[in-house]
Design an enzyme around this catalytic site. Sequence first.
Site, PDB file in Angstrom:
ATOM      1  N   MET A  44       8.468  26.218 -96.059  1.00 52.15           N
ATOM      2  CA  MET A  44       9.272  24.932 -96.786  1.00 52.15           C
ATOM      3  C   MET A  44       8.905  24.341 -95.543  1.00 52.15           C
ATOM      4  O   MET A  44       8.414  25.010 -94.340  1.00 52.15           O
ATOM      5  CB  MET A  44      10.149  25.629 -96.742  1.00 52.15           C
ATOM      6  CG  MET A  44      11.350  26.049 -98.270  1.00 52.15           C
ATOM      7  SD  MET A  44      12.916  26.952 -97.454  1.00 52.15           S
ATOM      8  CE  MET A  44      13.415  25.125 -98.514  1.00 52.15           C
ATOM      9  N   ASN A  45       9.319  22.743 -95.910  1.00 50.40           N
ATOM     10  CA  ASN A  45       8.842  21.600 -94.612  1.00 50.40           C
ATOM     11  C   ASN A  45       7.367  21.987 -94.682  1.00 50.40           C
ATOM     12  O   ASN A  45       6.943  21.864 -93.273  1.00 50.40           O
ATOM     13  CB  ASN A  45       9.797  22.790 -93.479  1.00 50.40           C
ATOM     14  CG  ASN A  45      11.006  21.976 -93.553  1.00 50.40           C
ATOM     15  OD1 ASN A  45      11.354  21.618 -94.613  1.00 50.40           O
ATOM     16  ND2 ASN A  45      12.034  22.692 -93.448  1.00 50.40           N
ATOM     17  N   LYS A  55       4.697  19.540 -98.789  1.00 46.55           N
ATOM     18  CA  LYS A  55       3.798  19.960 -99.987  1.00 46.55           C
ATOM     19  C   LYS A  55       4.545  18.438-100.449  1.00 46.55           C
ATOM     20  O   LYS A  55       3.005  17.589-101.599  1.00 46.55           O
ATOM     21  CB  LYS A  55       4.700  21.080-100.853  1.00 46.55           C
ATOM     22  CG  LYS A  55       4.421  22.120-100.380  1.00 46.55           C
ATOM     23  CD  LYS A  55       4.563  23.463-100.918  1.00 46.55           C
ATOM     24  CE  LYS A  55       6.557  23.415-100.616  1.00 46.55           C
ATOM     25  NZ  LYS A  55       6.819  23.521 -99.355  1.00 46.55           N
ATOM     26  N   GLU A  94       7.775  21.791-107.275  1.00 50.05           N
ATOM     27  CA  GLU A  94       7.930  22.842-107.021  1.00 50.05           C
ATOM     28  C   GLU A  94       7.792  23.750-108.065  1.00 50.05           C
ATOM     29  O   GLU A  94       8.265  24.438-108.437  1.00 50.05           O
ATOM     30  CB  GLU A  94       9.371  22.196-107.194  1.00 50.05           C
ATOM     31  CG  GLU A  94      10.248  21.456-106.493  1.00 50.05           C
ATOM     32  CD  GLU A  94      10.550  22.172-105.124  1.00 50.05           C
ATOM     33  OE1 GLU A  94      10.557  23.505-104.874  1.00 50.05           O
ATOM     34  OE2 GLU A  94      11.629  21.142-104.291  1.00 50.05           O
ATOM     35  N   CYS A 131       8.127  29.547 -82.191  1.00 45.85           N
ATOM     36  CA  CYS A 131       7.574  30.580 -81.562  1.00 45.85           C
ATOM     37  C   CYS A 131       5.877  29.273 -81.573  1.00 45.85           C
ATOM     38  O   CYS A 131       5.135  29.602 -80.912  1.00 45.85           O
ATOM     39  CB  CYS A 131       7.602  31.782 -81.831  1.00 45.85           C
ATOM     40  SG  CYS A 131       6.206  32.143 -82.790  1.00 45.85           S
ATOM     41  N   TYR A 171      17.304  27.101 -95.080  1.00 43.47           N
ATOM     42  CA  TYR A 171      16.005  27.744 -94.628  1.00 43.47           C
ATOM     43  C   TYR A 171      15.725  27.059 -93.806  1.00 43.47           C
ATOM     44  O   TYR A 171      15.992  26.161 -92.879  1.00 43.47           O
ATOM     45  CB  TYR A 171      15.440  27.419 -95.678  1.00 43.47           C
ATOM     46  CG  TYR A 171      16.252  27.771 -96.897  1.00 43.47           C
ATOM     47  CD1 TYR A 171      15.784  29.765 -97.463  1.00 43.47           C
ATOM     48  CD2 TYR A 171      16.665  27.030 -97.924  1.00 43.47           C
ATOM     49  CE1 TYR A 171      16.294  29.940 -98.521  1.00 43.47           C
ATOM     50  CE2 TYR A 171      17.162  27.674 -98.841  1.00 43.47           C
ATOM     51  CZ  TYR A 171      17.126  28.977 -99.953  1.00 43.47           C
ATOM     52  OH  TYR A 171      17.513  28.909-101.008  1.00 43.47           O
ATOM     53  N   CYS A 173       7.178  32.727 -88.829  1.00 41.89           N
ATOM     54  CA  CYS A 173       6.070  33.096 -88.958  1.00 41.89           C
ATOM     55  C   CYS A 173       6.879  34.932 -89.246  1.00 41.89           C
ATOM     56  O   CYS A 173       8.035  35.284 -88.900  1.00 41.89           O
ATOM     57  CB  CYS A 173       5.342  33.302 -87.283  1.00 41.89           C
ATOM     58  SG  CYS A 173       6.179  34.258 -86.148  1.00 41.89           S
ATOM     59  N   CYS A 211       8.146  36.638 -85.596  1.00 42.06           N
ATOM     60  CA  CYS A 211       9.998  35.801 -85.606  1.00 42.06           C
ATOM     61  C   CYS A 211      10.809  36.537 -86.925  1.00 42.06           C
ATOM     62  O   CYS A 211      12.489  36.449 -86.721  1.00 42.06           O
ATOM     63  CB  CYS A 211      10.260  34.661 -85.783  1.00 42.06           C
ATOM     64  SG  CYS A 211       9.378  33.773 -84.018  1.00 42.06           S
TER      65      CYS A 211
HETATM   66 ZN   LIG Z   1       7.633  32.502 -85.302  1.00 42.86          ZN
END
Ligand SMILES: [Zn+2]
Length: 208
Positions: free
Chosen positions: A11-12, A15, A99, A158, A189, A193, A196
């Site tokens: 997400m983000n 797209k 979507e 991060c 949401y 990575c 995380c």
């Molecule tokens: Zn991360």
Amino acid sequence: MAKLYFRYGAMNSGKSTGLLQAAYNYEERGQRVLLAKPAVDTKGDHEIVSRLGVTRAVDVVFAPADDVRAAVSAAGSADPESGRLDGMVRPVSCVLVDEAQFLTPKQVDDLLRIAVLDGIPVLAYGIRTDFRTEAFPGSARLLEIAHSLEELKTICRCGRKAVFNARLIDGRFVFDGSQVAIDGEDVTYESLCANCYLTESGGHLDGD
Ligand SMILES: [Zn+2]
């Protein structure tokens, strides 16, 4: 030969912005595009909303039982701007699907038929996996059969590349629940990575 493209990301990852940019690029050359999306979407079913604030109405909305190839053909034969070309219906140069993770596998098969049998390139944009790290059915099928795969990147908090979409309810991470969030819950949401994600889940993955 026309191809089916799948551009996927967390997400983000831009797209919808990329989709609208691709549409613009076609139209700048005088070519006609069809914008489409599946009906399951809490952001509003009849428009494409990019994070940069650009919004555009879609030409076709696919319900889960819809024949996507027939719907695209029907939309293509009705050109709202045909008057510009002496009443001629302009051919569709590209189908852009937002979507796409919410398409059924059967509908994704239709996208391949549109590209190969009808000769119209199809650009599908979507999220690869849900908040449990499982592929959406439409995305799984796209990963199987698209001619071209392109990952759109976004950054985790991060600094690493984000690949997962962690779900928060009332600001707390959750790792179980339905694939599509239930209306009424305060769901957000965060793109994370793998490092995380595993830190937040206590090492849990859905394949466990
Ligand atoms: Zn991360």
